[in-house]
Design an enzyme around this catalytic site. Structure first.
Site, PDB file in Angstrom:
ATOM      1  N   GLU A 261     -19.979 -15.462 -25.106  1.00 43.62           N
ATOM      2  CA  GLU A 261     -19.317 -14.219 -24.669  1.00 43.62           C
ATOM      3  C   GLU A 261     -18.939 -14.327 -23.193  1.00 43.62           C
ATOM      4  O   GLU A 261     -17.830 -13.952 -22.794  1.00 43.62           O
ATOM      5  CB  GLU A 261     -20.247 -13.022 -24.901  1.00 43.62           C
ATOM      6  CG  GLU A 261     -19.604 -11.712 -24.466  1.00 43.62           C
ATOM      7  CD  GLU A 261     -20.473 -10.479 -24.728  1.00 43.62           C
ATOM      8  OE1 GLU A 261     -21.597 -10.627 -25.226  1.00 43.62           O
ATOM      9  OE2 GLU A 261     -19.986  -9.366 -24.427  1.00 43.62           O
ATOM     10  N   ARG A 287      13.287 -11.201  -6.154  1.00 43.37           N
ATOM     11  CA  ARG A 287      13.355 -10.024  -5.285  1.00 43.37           C
ATOM     12  C   ARG A 287      13.833 -10.414  -3.887  1.00 43.37           C
ATOM     13  O   ARG A 287      13.259 -11.297  -3.244  1.00 43.37           O
ATOM     14  CB  ARG A 287      11.960  -9.397  -5.182  1.00 43.37           C
ATOM     15  CG  ARG A 287      11.915  -8.123  -4.380  1.00 43.37           C
ATOM     16  CD  ARG A 287      12.529  -6.993  -5.155  1.00 43.37           C
ATOM     17  NE  ARG A 287      12.298  -5.715  -4.484  1.00 43.37           N
ATOM     18  CZ  ARG A 287      12.788  -4.570  -4.937  1.00 43.37           C
ATOM     19  NH1 ARG A 287      13.515  -4.540  -6.046  1.00 43.37           N
ATOM     20  NH2 ARG A 287      12.546  -3.437  -4.295  1.00 43.37           N
TER      21      ARG A 287
END
Ligand SMILES: Cc1cc2nc3c(=O)[nH]c(=O)nc-3n(C[C@H](O)[C@H](O)[C@H](O)COP(=O)(O)OP(=O)(O)OC[C@H]3O[C@@H](n4cnc5c(N)ncnc54)[C@H](O)[C@@H]3O)c2cc1C
Length: 398
Positions: A261, A287
């Site tokens: 996990e 941009r």
């Protein structure tokens, strides 16, 4: 060359990317709004063999080891999915392994041997009733350890299971349970001695069992497409045959499976960082400010270079530790370090990536905004950053 870069794994990567492009990207925004992913997605992922990755074919899985599972997680996020999607679709990665191990199988290349030892009577039956249907995408499972009184101190679990003939009678409550709203069954940590004794067992509890109620759907900062629930148990009668392994082996089982996990969460962290580097790089090329693309400025290029370095260093370390876990090495401290390294890299990178997007980064329309929110749980779930530091300090002999 990366250790996960073999011809077979390149194919698995392509399969995963195609799945995300075709089955996830057109719908993810809707699932985020709905608060869950549809059941059909589990069936689709199962048909492609993705749901069963890391589980042996003998229990209905697709085979492969921990590195294959890591690769699928990584590619889902890098293709434009999210850690929330991984949490929702792959909850069985934390709900099933204890059952597979108790029946003598291995999942994720993690487990050697059996919990409780010997031929286990009920566990093959649990594989047939829960593991196979879940890996086939027809059932959903969850893992319930955390309680309202606390999650870090697993030994202090207060939900009790009192033996009554061939049943246990379960009383208590759980919270923050991933896929708890949708789950057909819940692998539940219970105390089989007096509360707080640390004598834990794992019981598989079916939705619909009298006395078992699923509370409200919890609203969260991120992981919006992953449903999270509170669960309540009042005199719930659970057959003894639904116990995983021997009585009082639950704590050991939980600890053994934390490695997978934690490495999954570490993978979600570095993969989110990698994805955000890609998003920010693309944005900074396109941009223009003050007459020039953002990426033409040294300050911006260096910031992106540092973000990329952090993400790649985390990826390399997580892969190394995962390979050692898959080889059966006892590397508990290293797993904790891998989680903290990857989470720290992710936290820094998502923050910088959002900043580089300017105002657009703060909008729901921006993918980077979702990663920014989703990332915050990675240092909390599966053992917090502080608990990882405790493990590391212990490993240092402190
Ligand atoms: C979205 C989401 C999904 C989750 N999914 C699941 C799931 O599927 N199943 C499940 O069982 N649980 C799940 N959890 C619970 C999660 O694992 C716990 O939240 C986590 O283990 C921390 O437990 P806690 O919230 O009770 O915090 P606490 O244990 O109360 O800790 C609070 C704070 O104190 C710190 N702290 C605690 N002890 C120490 C110490 N000894 N030294 C220093 N600092 C300390 C912690 O690091 C934390 O910062 C989920 C949580 C969330 C938010």
């Amino acid at each position: 060359m990366s250790i996960v870069d073999t011809p077979e794994r390149r194919q698995l990567r392509e399969l995963t990317r195609a799945f995300v492009t075709r089955e996830v990207l057109p719908h993810l925004a809707d699932w985020e709004r709905a608060g869950e992913v549809p059941r059909e997605l589990h069936a689709t992922a199962a048909k492609l063999g993705l749901l069963g990755i890391g589980f042996p074919e003998s229990v209905g899985g697709s085979g492969g080891d921990l590195l294959d599972s890591i690769l699928v997680t990584e590619e889902i996020i890098r293709s434009g999915g999210s850690s929330g999607l991984v949490a929702a679709l792959f909850t069985h990665g934390i709900a099933l392994p204890h059952m597979v191990a108790a029946a003598g199988g291995q999942s994720g290349g993690l487990l050697r041997g059996r919990l409780g030892g010997g031929q286990l009577r009920g566990d093959d039956d649990l594989v047939d009733r829960y593991v196979r249907p879940t890996l086939a995408g027809t059932m959903i499972g969850a893992l319930a350890i955390t309680e309202p009184d606390g999650g870090s101190d697993v030994a202090a679990i207060r939900t009790t299971a009192r033996r009554d003939g061939d049943h246990y009678v379960v009383n208590g409550s759980k919270t923050y349970i991933t896929s708890g709203v949708r789950a057909d069954f819940v692998t539940t940590a219970v105390c089989t001695d007096f509360p707080g004794s640390g004598e834990l067992s794992l019981l598989v509890i079916d939705k619909g069992t009298p006395g078992f109620t699923v509370g409200r759907r919890l609203e969260k900062l991120g992981w919006h497409c992953s449903d999270t629930a509170e669960l309540s148990f009042v005199d719930v009668r659970v057959p003894v045959t639904n116990r995983i392994g021997e009585e009082n082996t639950g704590f050991l089982a939980i600890m053994q499976h934390f490695a997978a996990e934690r490495l999954s969460l570490a993978t979600q962290a570095y993969a989110t960082a990698q994805r955000c580097v890609e998003l920010a790089s693309r944005w900074c090329r396109d941009r223009t400010t003050f007459g020039r693309p953002l990426a033409s400025r040294q300050l911006i290029r260096h910031r992106l270079a540092e973000m990329h370095t952090r993400a790649e260093a985390a990826r390399a370390y997580v892969h190394e530790v995962a390979a050692r876990v898959a080889a059966g090495e006892p590397v508990v401290t290293e797993v904790a370090m891998a989680k903290n390294v990857a989470v720290a890299a992710c936290d820094q990178v998502v923050d910088q990536a959002l900043q580089l997007h300017g105002g657009f980064g703060y909008l729901r329309d921006a993918e980077v905004e979702r990663h920014y929110r989703d990332a915050r749980i990675l240092g909390i779930g599966g053992g917090t950053t502080e608990i990882m530091n405790e493990i590391i300090a212990k490993g240092m002999g402190l």
